[in-house]
Enzyme design. Structure first.
Site, PDB file in Angstrom:
ATOM      1  N   HIS A 112     -20.813   4.085  17.928  1.00  0.00           N
ATOM      2  CA  HIS A 112     -19.717   4.540  18.975  1.00  0.00           C
ATOM      3  C   HIS A 112     -18.829   5.616  19.356  1.00  0.00           C
ATOM      4  O   HIS A 112     -18.622   5.809  18.373  1.00  0.00           O
ATOM      5  CB  HIS A 112     -18.800   3.047  18.054  1.00  0.00           C
ATOM      6  CG  HIS A 112     -19.411   1.846  18.634  1.00  0.00           C
ATOM      7  ND1 HIS A 112     -19.869   0.541  19.090  1.00  0.00           N
ATOM      8  CD2 HIS A 112     -19.852   1.015  16.950  1.00  0.00           C
ATOM      9  CE1 HIS A 112     -20.239  -0.633  17.944  1.00  0.00           C
ATOM     10  NE2 HIS A 112     -20.614  -0.011  16.828  1.00  0.00           N
ATOM     11  N   ALA A 151     -32.284   7.443  -3.049  1.00  0.00           N
ATOM     12  CA  ALA A 151     -31.817   6.292  -2.935  1.00  0.00           C
ATOM     13  C   ALA A 151     -30.152   5.925  -1.816  1.00  0.00           C
ATOM     14  O   ALA A 151     -29.638   6.545  -3.210  1.00  0.00           O
ATOM     15  CB  ALA A 151     -31.963   5.104  -3.832  1.00  0.00           C
ATOM     16  N   LYS A 175     -22.761  17.561   6.782  1.00  0.00           N
ATOM     17  CA  LYS A 175     -23.366  19.007   7.015  1.00  0.00           C
ATOM     18  C   LYS A 175     -24.992  19.787   6.401  1.00  0.00           C
ATOM     19  O   LYS A 175     -25.105  18.495   5.627  1.00  0.00           O
ATOM     20  CB  LYS A 175     -21.906  20.442   6.481  1.00  0.00           C
ATOM     21  CG  LYS A 175     -20.778  19.756   6.660  1.00  0.00           C
ATOM     22  CD  LYS A 175     -20.287  20.788   6.549  1.00  0.00           C
ATOM     23  CE  LYS A 175     -18.108  20.320   7.413  1.00  0.00           C
ATOM     24  NZ  LYS A 175     -17.708  21.053   6.304  1.00  0.00           N
ATOM     25  N   ARG A 192     -26.766  23.102  -7.081  1.00  0.00           N
ATOM     26  CA  ARG A 192     -28.069  24.887  -7.249  1.00  0.00           C
ATOM     27  C   ARG A 192     -28.386  25.040  -6.816  1.00  0.00           C
ATOM     28  O   ARG A 192     -28.804  23.706  -5.489  1.00  0.00           O
ATOM     29  CB  ARG A 192     -27.944  24.307  -8.694  1.00  0.00           C
ATOM     30  CG  ARG A 192     -28.748  23.775  -9.482  1.00  0.00           C
ATOM     31  CD  ARG A 192     -29.237  24.288 -10.713  1.00  0.00           C
ATOM     32  NE  ARG A 192     -30.168  22.914 -11.457  1.00  0.00           N
ATOM     33  CZ  ARG A 192     -31.187  22.471 -11.371  1.00  0.00           C
ATOM     34  NH1 ARG A 192     -32.148  24.058 -10.695  1.00  0.00           N
ATOM     35  NH2 ARG A 192     -32.059  21.959 -11.900  1.00  0.00           N
TER      36      ARG A 192
END
Length: 197
Positions: A112, A151, A175, A192
């Site tokens: 939207h 999940a 990102k 890590r």
């Protein structure tokens, strides 16, 4: 499950999806393709939900959805998903040997407009598509080879997840994540690198 495998192959074929050998869609799912859009799936694709092997899913019917004639979804070989929702306005590319956990949402658009007046509008373009959806910000998503996504993750527009990376369950990825790392959280951040790199 045998019924769904056969039925879904027929449904995908009838809707113009190009798919490779040994596709196994073990469950009900929504498939929606706008005319002119493209969905391409490689060999050995597996799609399940809670009724079919994966107890982590909440029996929510997943979907593969292209919104516009220029939209595309490409899934590589040996990739598996459970109740995932893929919604492409521009493009979603999933590599080879990717595992996508239960109930993940992968969408390359805000869906939207951020302008409330445009969201109120019922105006449509010449092809009948709503101006609200067309004005939403979109950017392609790329998930590279051998990625593992836990999940209930959400992968948003403009994200690239580098090869062999692992995204922890429940993460919101806003990102890009580089290759060979473990990342998690909201927003998703690198925890890590794998193998001490």
């Amino acid at each position: 499950m045998i019924y769904y495998i056969r039925f879904n192959r027929l449904k995908f074929w009838a809707n113009g999806v190009r798919f490779g050998a040994n596709m196994r869609v073990y469950s009900k799912m929504y498939l929606s393709m706008v005319s002119g859009s493209k969905i391409t799936i490689g060999d050995n694709f597996v799609y399940t939900h809670g009724d079919a092997f994966n107890p982590l899913c909440r029996n929510i019917r997943g979907c593969i959805y292209t919104a516009y004639p220029h939209s595309s979804i490409t899934i590589g070989n040996d990739t598996g998903m459970s109740s995932a929702c893929l919604r492409a306005s521009t493009s979603i590319t999933v590599g080879n040997h990717v595992n996508i956990g239960g109930d993940c949402i992968i969408m390359d658009t805000d869906a939207h407009s951020l302008d409330y007046m445009i969201r109120r509008s019922r105006e449509k373009d010449a092809d009948g598509f709503g101006v609200d959806g067309l004005s939403a910000v979109t950017a392609p998503i790329v998930i590279e080879d051998d990625v593992l996504i836990g999940a209930r993750c959400i992968i948003l527009k403009g994200v690239t997840i580098g090869a062999r990376s692992i995204i922890g369950s429940g993460s919101v990825v806003v990102k890009s994540i580089p290759a060979d790392c473990i990342a998690a959280g909201n927003p998703c951040k690198i925890i890590r690198y794998i193998n001490g790199k």
